[in-house]
Design a protein around this motif. Structure first.
Motif, PDB file in Angstrom:
ATOM      1  N   GLY A  69       0.807  -1.223   0.000  1.00  0.00           N
ATOM      2  CA  GLY A  69       0.000   0.000   0.000  1.00  0.00           C
ATOM      3  C   GLY A  69       0.841   1.273   0.000  1.00  0.00           C
ATOM      4  O   GLY A  69       2.071   1.252   0.111  1.00  0.00           O
ATOM      5  N   MET A  70       0.118   2.369  -0.116  1.00  0.00           N
ATOM      6  CA  MET A  70       0.792   3.669  -0.236  1.00  0.00           C
ATOM      7  C   MET A  70       1.405   4.125   1.081  1.00  0.00           C
ATOM      8  O   MET A  70       2.453   4.740   1.121  1.00  0.00           O
ATOM      9  N   LYS A  71       0.747   3.769   2.166  1.00  0.00           N
ATOM     10  CA  LYS A  71       1.276   4.206   3.461  1.00  0.00           C
ATOM     11  C   LYS A  71       2.634   3.562   3.713  1.00  0.00           C
ATOM     12  O   LYS A  71       3.587   4.214   4.146  1.00  0.00           O
ATOM     13  N   SER A  72       2.700   2.276   3.382  1.00  0.00           N
ATOM     14  CA  SER A  72       3.957   1.566   3.603  1.00  0.00           C
ATOM     15  C   SER A  72       5.075   2.205   2.774  1.00  0.00           C
ATOM     16  O   SER A  72       6.179   2.459   3.270  1.00  0.00           O
TER      17      SER A  72
ATOM     18  N   GLY B  96      14.368   9.836   5.536  1.00  0.00           N
ATOM     19  CA  GLY B  96      14.651  11.247   5.837  1.00  0.00           C
ATOM     20  C   GLY B  96      14.227  12.149   4.700  1.00  0.00           C
ATOM     21  O   GLY B  96      14.667  13.297   4.590  1.00  0.00           O
ATOM     22  N   MET B  97      13.360  11.622   3.829  1.00  0.00           N
ATOM     23  CA  MET B  97      12.873  12.425   2.696  1.00  0.00           C
ATOM     24  C   MET B  97      11.382  12.650   2.841  1.00  0.00           C
ATOM     25  O   MET B  97      10.698  11.899   3.528  1.00  0.00           O
ATOM     26  N   ASN B  98      10.873  13.628   2.103  1.00  0.00           N
ATOM     27  CA  ASN B  98       9.431  13.785   2.009  1.00  0.00           C
ATOM     28  C   ASN B  98       8.914  12.997   0.815  1.00  0.00           C
ATOM     29  O   ASN B  98       9.679  12.637  -0.085  1.00  0.00           O
ATOM     30  N   PHE B  99       7.603  12.784   0.828  1.00  0.00           N
ATOM     31  CA  PHE B  99       7.011  11.923  -0.194  1.00  0.00           C
ATOM     32  C   PHE B  99       5.905  12.678  -0.922  1.00  0.00           C
ATOM     33  O   PHE B  99       5.061  13.334  -0.299  1.00  0.00           O
ATOM     34  N   GLY B 100       5.894  12.565  -2.255  1.00  0.00           N
ATOM     35  CA  GLY B 100       4.876  13.254  -3.052  1.00  0.00           C
ATOM     36  C   GLY B 100       4.230  12.304  -4.046  1.00  0.00           C
ATOM     37  O   GLY B 100       4.809  11.284  -4.410  1.00  0.00           O
ATOM     38  N   LEU B 101       3.035  12.654  -4.502  1.00  0.00           N
ATOM     39  CA  LEU B 101       2.269  11.746  -5.351  1.00  0.00           C
ATOM     40  C   LEU B 101       1.601  12.484  -6.510  1.00  0.00           C
ATOM     41  O   LEU B 101       1.151  13.616  -6.369  1.00  0.00           O
ATOM     42  N   TRP B 102       1.512  11.774  -7.645  1.00  0.00           N
ATOM     43  CA  TRP B 102       0.889  12.284  -8.873  1.00  0.00           C
ATOM     44  C   TRP B 102      -0.590  11.911  -8.920  1.00  0.00           C
ATOM     45  O   TRP B 102      -0.961  10.798  -8.575  1.00  0.00           O
TER      46      TRP B 102
ATOM     47  N   VAL C 190      -6.588   8.910   0.044  1.00  0.00           N
ATOM     48  CA  VAL C 190      -5.167   8.587  -0.194  1.00  0.00           C
ATOM     49  C   VAL C 190      -4.280   9.564   0.581  1.00  0.00           C
ATOM     50  O   VAL C 190      -3.297   9.168   1.227  1.00  0.00           O
ATOM     51  N   LEU C 191      -4.627  10.845   0.525  1.00  0.00           N
ATOM     52  CA  LEU C 191      -3.768  11.856   1.152  1.00  0.00           C
ATOM     53  C   LEU C 191      -3.792  11.757   2.678  1.00  0.00           C
ATOM     54  O   LEU C 191      -2.834  12.142   3.354  1.00  0.00           O
ATOM     55  N   GLU C 192      -4.897  11.256   3.199  1.00  0.00           N
ATOM     56  CA  GLU C 192      -4.969  11.085   4.653  1.00  0.00           C
ATOM     57  C   GLU C 192      -4.225   9.851   5.124  1.00  0.00           C
ATOM     58  O   GLU C 192      -3.628   9.831   6.196  1.00  0.00           O
ATOM     59  N   ASP C 193      -4.246   8.839   4.272  1.00  0.00           N
ATOM     60  CA  ASP C 193      -3.674   7.546   4.649  1.00  0.00           C
ATOM     61  C   ASP C 193      -2.140   7.581   4.672  1.00  0.00           C
ATOM     62  O   ASP C 193      -1.507   7.089   5.605  1.00  0.00           O
ATOM     63  N   ALA C 194      -1.550   8.169   3.666  1.00  0.00           N
ATOM     64  CA  ALA C 194      -0.083   8.102   3.535  1.00  0.00           C
ATOM     65  C   ALA C 194       0.543   9.449   3.885  1.00  0.00           C
ATOM     66  O   ALA C 194      -0.111  10.486   3.790  1.00  0.00           O
ATOM     67  N   PRO C 195       1.823   9.428   4.277  1.00  0.00           N
ATOM     68  CA  PRO C 195       2.490  10.690   4.648  1.00  0.00           C
ATOM     69  C   PRO C 195       2.903  11.486   3.404  1.00  0.00           C
ATOM     70  O   PRO C 195       4.047  11.431   2.984  1.00  0.00           O
ATOM     71  N   ILE C 196       1.960  12.199   2.837  1.00  0.00           N
ATOM     72  CA  ILE C 196       2.193  12.887   1.552  1.00  0.00           C
ATOM     73  C   ILE C 196       2.296  14.397   1.774  1.00  0.00           C
ATOM     74  O   ILE C 196       1.412  14.998   2.380  1.00  0.00           O
ATOM     75  N   SER C 197       3.378  14.983   1.283  1.00  0.00           N
ATOM     76  CA  SER C 197       3.543  16.427   1.507  1.00  0.00           C
ATOM     77  C   SER C 197       3.602  17.216   0.203  1.00  0.00           C
ATOM     78  O   SER C 197       3.898  18.407   0.199  1.00  0.00           O
ATOM     79  N   TYR C 198       3.351  16.531  -0.906  1.00  0.00           N
ATOM     80  CA  TYR C 198       3.410  17.192  -2.227  1.00  0.00           C
ATOM     81  C   TYR C 198       2.472  16.453  -3.163  1.00  0.00           C
ATOM     82  O   TYR C 198       2.398  15.216  -3.123  1.00  0.00           O
TER      83      TYR C 198
END
Ligand code: DGJ
Length: 743
Positions: free
Chosen positions: A394-397, A406-412, A467-475
């Motif tokens: 899954g996306m959260k994992s 140590g990075m941020n994570f972003g999604l299309w 999706v945005l709530e589930d995973a640590p997405i900052s972009y």
């Protein structure tokens, strides 16, 4: 006072330190235009600026009078059919078929600050004293239409925003056939029109044409503001340069169909206007209903095209872009699109992220292909559910693994689209933009969701929010990869079908508004096959945009150079990609690719795991350099120095200078080497003339005035012995200089 009023007759004088804009209530009670340009001393009347008199083959308003004709006077918001024969700003059709209207002055109001435009993006004031707003209310007695013209002047820069709204206060239904946001009648036509034109992969190339009698225009009827034409035009005097002379900019805060045109009439009056394209547009106004036009931003400068751009940059960076990310330094990102396309799994992604993190990259962006069953572009748009074949945990994992590095994570996402092969289509085939009885055409195998329907926007919002709530997405990269065809909606009555383009865009803005409010910490980057919706409307929601899919360093010189006419560096995504380049197959050095991408919001678009050690060291150094200077790049004053659109176009140069003028970065680029060239100096701008600067790579210091008036001696080009190093001279070469003031 930024807005002065004369009462007999009524005149409004909007002014800033450098700009005057003057309008009046004319003898027929409509609004006339008196002046726009360099500041004028205020006086108790400007009526002598009205030019009118008897002319052959002209029609006059009042019987027995051969003086007052709308064919002759300059107007503010013209209508057609009562002595003016040029294209109007407004046209309203009544039930009886009449298209004539007569909007006459009722009242005005002057206020500090600036009202928001409901449902639409617009510039804003942060403190009330930075902007003053004039509201003029007019009425058409026959239909009961109430027209409101809004003018706001930003006190420091003199930027003037305009918009119009209309409310049907009568008791018959009317149809709005044309409703522009701003119109200005210039008293002469001795101008060149500058436009930003192009196509996918070569967006916003600068084109100039001399005004000629008749209409010249740029427009879009594609449903997006488009890569073909940008919602912008400038009128400059023939001798205006980048740094000197008069120029007027017209920019439109809107992301859909637009028209920007200049009509030169038989007395060389140039009528410039900008607004929603009237082609295939009609809006039904039932009694009580209202329509709000989007905002136009007018900028005057007597300091050339760079002077105009400085005003747009500052305004769009600080008073159009909003939210947490407006002022924050933007992360150096890596995007996997060109590294993997659709072919990835969790291991591959985590490896790239790990490797990029080691180089200093701060944000990993997972592009297209993570949802539904999307192995190519034929399926799954609309099913924003993770593809467990590629990302089994899954996306959260995946997000956790990346953030643990140590990075941020972003999604299309591509929220506005639907594939026929999708659960969404199976469940809601009527959710597509479509017309009855016609075959639907596709673009990139996909179809457009009907964002004029609230339930469609709600559904996409809910899926994305999950999706945005589930995973640590900052972009979030919000893409949009086709234009609208067969424009129609099953949710609109037959007589409202021509409202669909605008209602669609309102739906897009609504979704942006909801997502940005719900997830204020997320940095949004807009995208439309690269730069097909690179417009001020998008900037209100997403402070940066993917400038172009074309990341070739040479092509990017033109694309980025053109974009800076209206848009700040803080809005331009700029990445280093692999060679041979995926769009044009050109091979340029890593140095040049970095040197070009520095002048934007920086990142990488390649597989860093495949780079050799030497390149990785170079990338580390690029990222270190960018991080050290990104505050300056994001907020400094940007100037164009040498144009890739002029002369042979072989050389381009630009610079960015910190607001306190203590530091500057200069980029110089050469496409092809010339044999046995002379010694080349580059004149800089924006420095403190009386301060001394240390220049990287030079063993002496220079005063600002010397660098600006005599110029900076560039590194020597190859002349049989390699003076500058191959990447700083020769084909596809670049030089970047850092200037620092000595205390
Ligand atoms: C078009 C965008 O411009 C690219 O950057 C990439 O995101 C692709 N779409 C993905 O389909």
């Amino acid at each position: 006072m930024p807005i002065l009023v004369n009462t007999q007759p009524l005149e409004f004088h909007l002014q800033s330190e450098n700009v005057s804009y003057i309008l009046t209530v004319m003898e027929n009670d409509q609004i006339g235009h008196l002046y726009y340009g360099k500041k004028l001393t205020h006086r108790d009347s400007f009526q002598h600026l009205i030019r009118t008199g008897e002319r052959g083959m002209t029609a006059y308003i009042n019987e027995g009078d051969l003086n007052f004709s709308l064919d002759l006077v300059q107007q503010e918001y013209p209508s057609y059919g009562t002595t003016d024969f040029r294209e109007p700003a407004i046209q309203v059709e009544q039930e009886n078929g009449s298209r004539i209207s007569d909007f006459t002055f009722r009242s005005y109001d002057i206020q500090s600050g600036k009202p928001a435009l409901e449902g639409l993006p617009a510039t804003y004031a942060e403190k009330d004293d930075e902007v003053t707003t004039l509201t003029i209310t007019l009425e058409d007695q026959v239909t009961g239409g109430e027209l409101t013209l809004l003018y706001s002047i930003f006190e420091q820069s003199g930027a003037i925003t305009r918009s119009a709204s209309i409310q049907n206060k009568g008791d018959e239904t009317v149809r709005l056939k044309r409703f522009m946001s701003a119109s200005v009648d210039f008293p002469d036509a001795d101008y060149e029109m500058v436009q930003l034109s192009g196509a996918w992969s070569r967006e916003r190339h600068v084109k100039n044409r001399t005004l000629a009698p008749g209409i010249q225009s740029v427009s879009s009827a594609r449903g997006t503001s488009s890569s073909q034409q940008n919602p912008f035009l400038a009128l400059k005097r023939p001798d205006t340069t980048e740094d000197t002379g008069d120029v007027y900019g017209f920019s439109f805060v809107y992301s859909g169909n637009f028209l920007a045109q200049v009509e030169v009439d038989h007395y060389d009056v140039a009528r410039a206007m900008i607004g929603i394209h009237s082609f295939d547009f009609e809006w039904k106004l039932e009694p009580g209903e209202a329509f709000q036009a989007p905002e136009a931003v007018l900028v005057y400068s007597d300091e050339g095209l760079n002077g105009m751009s400085h005003i747009y940059h500052e305004l769009y960076r600080n008073r159009l872009a909003r939210g947490e990310w407006r002022d924050k330094e933007r992360p150096v990102l890596i995007n996997n699109w060109e590294a993997t396309y659709f072919d990835f799994n969790e291991d591959k992604i985590v490896n790239i992220a790990q490797s990029a993190h080691d180089l200093g990259v701060e944000l990993f962006v997972l592009d297209d292909g993570w949802f539904g069953k999307r192995d190519d572009d034929t399926t799954s748009l609309g099913d924003w559910v993770v593809d467990k074949r590629k990302l089994p945990d899954g996306m959260k994992s995946l997000g956790d693994k990346i953030t643990n590095l140590g990075m941020n994570f972003g999604l299309w996402f591509e929220p506005e689209m639907i594939s026929k092969e999708s659960d969404l289509y199976n469940n809601h085939p009527d959710w597509l933009i479509q017309v009855p009885d016609r075959k639907l055409s596709h673009g990139r195998n996909q179809f457009v969701l009907d964002f004029s329907k609230k339930e469609v926007v709600d559904h996409i919002f809910n899926q994305m929010a999950e999706v945005l709530e589930d995973a640590p997405i900052s972009y979030v990269k919000w893409d949009m990869n086709r234009n609208i065809t067969e424009a129609g909606s099953t949710g609109l009555s037959r007589d409202r079908q021509q409202e669909v383009y605008h209602r669609y865009i309102l739906g897009v803005y609504d979704l942006y508004e909801r997502l940005t409010s719900r997830f204020p910490h997320i940095l949004f980057e807009s995208c439309a096959s690269g730069g097909a919706r690179f417009d001020p409307g998008m900037l209100y929601y997403a402070p940066q945009a993917w400038t172009s899919d074309d990341t070739d360093a040479v092509e990017r010189l033109k694309i980025q150079y053109g974009s800076t006419f209206a848009y700040p560096l803080s809005s331009m995504g700029a990445h280093v990609s692999a060679v041979p380049n995926h769009q044009v197959k050109r091979i340029t050095s890593l140095k040049m690719r970095g040197d070009v991408a520095y002048f934007g919001m920086f990142g990488y678009e390649l597989d860093v795991t495949k780079m050799d050690e030497e390149s990785r060291e170079e990338v580390k150094e690029q990222i270190r350099f960018y991080k050290e200077n990104r505050g300056l790049i994001q907020n400094g004053r940007f100037d164009r120095l040498l144009s890739p659109f002029e002369g042979s176009g072989n050389e381009t140069a630009w610079s960015v200078v910190s607001p306190d003028r203590k530091k500057a970065i200069v980029g110089f680029y050469q496409v092809l080497a010339e044999p046995n060239p002379g010694f080349q100096k580059l004149k800089l701008t924006g420095l403190d003339p009386h301060k001394e600067y240390r220049v990287s790579g030079k063993d002496r210091t220079y005063f600002g005035d010397e660098l600006m008036n005599s110029g900076l001696l560039l590194k020597e080009q190859y002349i049989g012995t390699d003076a500058g190093g191959l990447e700083e001279s020769g084909d596809f070469s670049s030089q970047v200089y850092v200037l620092e003031q000595i205390n």
